[in-house]
Design a protein around this motif. Structure first.
Motif, PDB file in Angstrom:
ATOM      1  N   PRO A  79      16.930  -6.672  -4.238  1.00  0.00           N
ATOM      2  CA  PRO A  79      16.997  -7.916  -3.464  1.00  0.00           C
ATOM      3  C   PRO A  79      15.673  -8.667  -3.534  1.00  0.00           C
ATOM      4  CG  PRO A  79      17.853  -6.062  -2.189  1.00  0.00           C
ATOM      5  CD  PRO A  79      17.191  -5.484  -3.403  1.00  0.00           C
ATOM      6  N   CYS A  80      15.762  -9.971  -3.613  1.00  0.00           N
ATOM      7  CA  CYS A  80      14.569 -10.828  -3.657  1.00  0.00           C
ATOM      8  C   CYS A  80      14.410 -11.548  -2.318  1.00  0.00           C
ATOM      9  CB  CYS A  80      14.710 -11.846  -4.795  1.00  0.00           C
ATOM     10  SG  CYS A  80      13.287 -12.954  -4.980  1.00  0.00           S
ATOM     11  N   ARG A  81      13.209 -11.940  -2.017  1.00  0.00           N
ATOM     12  CA  ARG A  81      12.949 -12.644  -0.758  1.00  0.00           C
ATOM     13  C   ARG A  81      13.682 -13.981  -0.682  1.00  0.00           C
ATOM     14  NH1 ARG A  81       8.348 -16.388  -1.430  1.00  0.00           N
ATOM     15  NH2 ARG A  81       7.698 -16.331  -3.609  1.00  0.00           N
ATOM     16  N   CYS A  82      14.118 -14.510  -1.834  1.00  0.00           N
ATOM     17  CA  CYS A  82      14.832 -15.788  -1.823  1.00  0.00           C
ATOM     18  C   CYS A  82      16.295 -15.615  -1.437  1.00  0.00           C
ATOM     19  CB  CYS A  82      14.729 -16.473  -3.184  1.00  0.00           C
ATOM     20  SG  CYS A  82      15.759 -15.733  -4.472  1.00  0.00           S
ATOM     21  N   GLY A  83      16.767 -14.358  -1.354  1.00  0.00           N
ATOM     22  CA  GLY A  83      18.146 -14.116  -0.972  1.00  0.00           C
ATOM     23  C   GLY A  83      19.043 -13.653  -2.108  1.00  0.00           C
ATOM     24  N   GLY A 110      10.206 -31.964 -10.297  1.00  0.00           N
ATOM     25  CA  GLY A 110      11.623 -32.011  -9.966  1.00  0.00           C
ATOM     26  C   GLY A 110      11.881 -32.834  -8.722  1.00  0.00           C
ATOM     27  N   SER A 111      13.138 -32.937  -8.338  1.00  0.00           N
ATOM     28  CA  SER A 111      13.513 -33.814  -7.227  1.00  0.00           C
ATOM     29  C   SER A 111      13.088 -33.272  -5.879  1.00  0.00           C
ATOM     30  CB  SER A 111      15.033 -34.041  -7.229  1.00  0.00           C
ATOM     31  OG  SER A 111      15.715 -32.815  -7.022  1.00  0.00           O
ATOM     32  N   ARG A 112      12.949 -31.931  -5.762  1.00  0.00           N
ATOM     33  CA  ARG A 112      12.592 -31.350  -4.475  1.00  0.00           C
ATOM     34  C   ARG A 112      11.399 -30.408  -4.554  1.00  0.00           C
ATOM     35  NH1 ARG A 112      16.459 -31.363  -0.587  1.00  0.00           N
ATOM     36  NH2 ARG A 112      14.705 -30.844   0.761  1.00  0.00           N
ATOM     37  N   GLY A 113      10.684 -30.416  -5.659  1.00  0.00           N
ATOM     38  CA  GLY A 113       9.492 -29.593  -5.769  1.00  0.00           C
ATOM     39  C   GLY A 113       9.715 -28.190  -6.297  1.00  0.00           C
ATOM     40  N   PHE A 114      10.907 -27.882  -6.818  1.00  0.00           N
ATOM     41  CA  PHE A 114      11.206 -26.536  -7.288  1.00  0.00           C
ATOM     42  C   PHE A 114      11.094 -26.373  -8.801  1.00  0.00           C
ATOM     43  CE2 PHE A 114      13.185 -26.310  -3.130  1.00  0.00           C
ATOM     44  CZ  PHE A 114      12.966 -24.997  -2.744  1.00  0.00           C
ATOM     45  N   ALA A 115      10.764 -27.414  -9.537  1.00  0.00           N
ATOM     46  CA  ALA A 115      10.687 -27.286 -10.991  1.00  0.00           C
ATOM     47  C   ALA A 115       9.650 -26.232 -11.382  1.00  0.00           C
ATOM     48  CB  ALA A 115      10.325 -28.627 -11.623  1.00  0.00           C
ATOM     49  N   GLY A 116      10.028 -25.374 -12.292  1.00  0.00           N
ATOM     50  CA  GLY A 116       9.113 -24.332 -12.750  1.00  0.00           C
ATOM     51  C   GLY A 116       9.160 -23.050 -11.941  1.00  0.00           C
ATOM     52  N   GLU A 117      10.071 -22.929 -10.987  1.00  0.00           N
ATOM     53  CA  GLU A 117      10.167 -21.707 -10.181  1.00  0.00           C
ATOM     54  C   GLU A 117      10.838 -20.602 -10.990  1.00  0.00           C
ATOM     55  OE1 GLU A 117       9.020 -20.613  -7.472  1.00  0.00           O
ATOM     56  OE2 GLU A 117       8.193 -22.388  -6.499  1.00  0.00           O
ATOM     57  N   LEU A 118      10.185 -20.188 -12.052  1.00  0.00           N
ATOM     58  CA  LEU A 118      10.750 -19.184 -12.951  1.00  0.00           C
ATOM     59  C   LEU A 118      10.825 -17.809 -12.311  1.00  0.00           C
ATOM     60  CD1 LEU A 118       8.908 -20.287 -16.206  1.00  0.00           C
ATOM     61  CD2 LEU A 118      11.271 -20.772 -15.563  1.00  0.00           C
ATOM     62  N   GLY A 119      10.049 -17.588 -11.282  1.00  0.00           N
ATOM     63  CA  GLY A 119      10.091 -16.308 -10.603  1.00  0.00           C
ATOM     64  C   GLY A 119      11.419 -16.033  -9.937  1.00  0.00           C
ATOM     65  N   HIS A 120      12.193 -17.088  -9.714  1.00  0.00           N
ATOM     66  CA  HIS A 120      13.481 -16.917  -9.052  1.00  0.00           C
ATOM     67  C   HIS A 120      14.650 -17.195  -9.988  1.00  0.00           C
ATOM     68  CE1 HIS A 120      11.650 -16.015  -5.253  1.00  0.00           C
ATOM     69  NE2 HIS A 120      10.760 -16.947  -5.533  1.00  0.00           N
ATOM     70  N   THR A 178      11.168  -9.802  -8.658  1.00  0.00           N
ATOM     71  CA  THR A 178      11.411  -8.417  -8.246  1.00  0.00           C
ATOM     72  C   THR A 178      11.066  -7.421  -9.345  1.00  0.00           C
ATOM     73  OG1 THR A 178      13.735  -8.333  -9.007  1.00  0.00           O
ATOM     74  CG2 THR A 178      13.318  -9.238  -6.808  1.00  0.00           C
ATOM     75  N   ILE A 179      10.789  -7.928 -10.545  1.00  0.00           N
ATOM     76  CA  ILE A 179      10.458  -7.070 -11.686  1.00  0.00           C
ATOM     77  C   ILE A 179       9.005  -7.228 -12.111  1.00  0.00           C
ATOM     78  CG2 ILE A 179      10.958  -6.648 -14.139  1.00  0.00           C
ATOM     79  CD1 ILE A 179      13.820  -7.616 -13.567  1.00  0.00           C
ATOM     80  N   ALA A 180       8.496  -8.461 -12.070  1.00  0.00           N
ATOM     81  CA  ALA A 180       7.208  -8.747 -12.705  1.00  0.00           C
ATOM     82  C   ALA A 180       6.089  -9.101 -11.742  1.00  0.00           C
ATOM     83  CB  ALA A 180       7.387  -9.879 -13.722  1.00  0.00           C
ATOM     84  N   SER A 181       6.340  -9.162 -10.434  1.00  0.00           N
ATOM     85  CA  SER A 181       5.224  -9.360  -9.510  1.00  0.00           C
ATOM     86  C   SER A 181       4.343  -8.116  -9.553  1.00  0.00           C
ATOM     87  CB  SER A 181       5.733  -9.595  -8.084  1.00  0.00           C
ATOM     88  OG  SER A 181       6.376  -8.432  -7.586  1.00  0.00           O
ATOM     89  N   VAL A 182       3.105  -8.237  -9.118  1.00  0.00           N
ATOM     90  CA  VAL A 182       2.187  -7.099  -9.160  1.00  0.00           C
ATOM     91  C   VAL A 182       2.729  -5.930  -8.344  1.00  0.00           C
ATOM     92  CG1 VAL A 182      -0.093  -6.297  -8.452  1.00  0.00           C
ATOM     93  CG2 VAL A 182       0.140  -8.491  -9.619  1.00  0.00           C
ATOM     94  N   SER A 183       3.256  -6.200  -7.158  1.00  0.00           N
ATOM     95  CA  SER A 183       3.784  -5.118  -6.326  1.00  0.00           C
ATOM     96  C   SER A 183       4.969  -4.441  -6.997  1.00  0.00           C
ATOM     97  CB  SER A 183       4.193  -5.656  -4.948  1.00  0.00           C
ATOM     98  OG  SER A 183       5.186  -6.655  -5.068  1.00  0.00           O
ATOM     99  N   ALA A 184       5.810  -5.225  -7.688  1.00  0.00           N
ATOM    100  CA  ALA A 184       6.968  -4.646  -8.375  1.00  0.00           C
ATOM    101  C   ALA A 184       6.526  -3.765  -9.540  1.00  0.00           C
ATOM    102  CB  ALA A 184       7.893  -5.760  -8.869  1.00  0.00           C
TER     103      ALA A 184
END
Length: 270
Positions: A115-119, A96-106, A126-132
Motif C-alpha cells: 500500500p502507498c500513502r496515496c491510497g 500540469g493543470s493542478r500541479g501533479f505533472a511529473g509525479e512519477l513516484g505514484h 513503495t519500491i524505490a524510496s530510501v525506506s523501501a
C-alpha cells in the motif's frame, strides 16, 4: 527589519502546490495536508514577489539548465524519503493543470505491491524510496539500516544488496521507460543520495530503459545519468525561476503578475 534589497523569493515545497494564481483549492494526498498560502505569507512578510513550486520540479529545472547547452527535453526522478519527479518538455517546465505533472513516484510499478500513502498499491515510491530499499535489503537477509550501510555493502560487493538494488533499478527503469516513450526526452536524470552511494541502481535503470525504448529509432541514445547537483538543486532551480535566466522558463509565471492580467498560457504553465 527591512528587506529593501530583496528582489524576489523562491520557495520549493514538498508535494503539489496550488497557488491563488491558478484559482484552485489546495490539493493533497489523501489525509496529508498540502501547503497552502505559502506565496501570500512570504510576500506579506518580505514585501517582495514570491515564486513557489514543488521542490523536485525545481530540481528538475536546475538539472536541465546547469550546463551551457541546456537540455530542452528532460525527465527528472528523485529517490529520497519519497519519490518525485519533474518534466521539462519542449523547453518548458511543466506542472500540469493542478500541479501533479511529473509525479512519477505514484505511477503503479507493481499492481499487487505494498500500500502507498496515496491510497493505491505498488506505486514506484513503495519500491524505490530510501525506506523501501532499506526494508527490501533487510527482508532479503542483509544487515542494513542506513544509506551508509548500503554504501559499505556496495563497496564490499554484497550479492544480496546488489540483487535488491538491481530489482529496484529495473522497476525505476520500467516507469521511466513509460514516461520516456510518451515524452521522448533527450536526458533522463535520477537524483537522490542513494544513486550516489549505489550507482548500480542507475546502471540497471539505464539498461531497463534502453530495453523499453528499443523499438524507437534514434540517432542519439537516451542519456540516463545520476543527478550532478545534490542538496542545492531545488534552491538553484528556485533562483533560476526567480531571475528567468533560462529559455527553458518561457511561459513560467511572472511572480509580479496577477491572475487577472496573466495570459492563460502563462498561468497554466505553473
Amino acid at each position: 527589519m527591512h528587506f529593501g534589497a530583496l528582489q524576489s523569493v523562491g520557495i520549493g515545497v514538498p508535494g503539489p502546490y496550488t497557488s491563488a494564481r491558478q484559482g484552485f483549492p489546495a490539493v493533497s494526498w489523501k489525509k496529508q495536508l498540502s501547503p497552502e498560502g505559502v506565496d501570500t505569507a512570504f510576500s506579506e512578510r518580505f514585501g517582495a514577489p514570491v515564486v513557489v513550486d514543488n521542490n523536485t520540479r525545481l530540481a528538475a529545472l536546475a538539472e536541465a539548465i546547469q550546463r551551457p547547452d541546456a537540455v530542452e527535453n528532460l525527465i527528472y526522478l528523485r529517490l529520497s524519503d519519497g519519490v518525485g519527479g519533474g518534466l521539462v518538455v519542449n523547453g518548458r517546465l511543466v506542472a500540469g493543470s493542478r500541479g501533479f505533472a511529473g509525479e512519477l513516484g505514484h505511477v503503479t510499478a507493481d499492481p499487487t505491491g505494498a500500500p502507498c500513502r496515496c491510497g493505491k498499491r505498488g506505486c514506484l515510491e513503495t519500491i524505490a524510496s530510501v525506506s523501501a530499499v532499506l526494508r527490501a535489503c533487510r527482508e532479503a537477509g542483509a544487515d542494513i539500516e542506513t544509506l551508509d550501510d548500503i554504501a559499505t555493502a556496495v563497496r564490499k560487493g554484497d550479492p544480496v544488496v546488489d540483487a535488491v538494488l538491481r530489482t529496484v533499478g529495473a522497476a525505476v527503469g520500467r516507469v521511466l521507460g513509460a514516461a520516456a516513450m510518451t515524452l521522448n526526452p533527450r536526458e533522463v536524470v535520477i537524483g537522490g543520495e542513494i544513486v550516489h552511494v549505489a550507482p548500480v541502481l542507475v546502471e540497471q535503470a539505464a539498461a531497463t530503459l534502453r530495453y523499453e525504448l528499443y523499438s524507437i529509432p534514434s540517432d542519439q541514445p537516451h542519456i540516463v545519468r545520476a543527478a550532478q547537483l545534490r542538496d542545492s538543486d531545488g534552491a538553484l532551480g528556485a533562483i533560476a525561476a526567480i531571475f528567468h535566466q533560462s529559455p527553458l522558463l518561457a511561459g513560467y509565471p511572472d511572480p509580479t503578475s496577477s491572475v487577472e492580467h496573466a495570459p492563460q498560457q502563462q498561468r497554466s504553465a505553473l
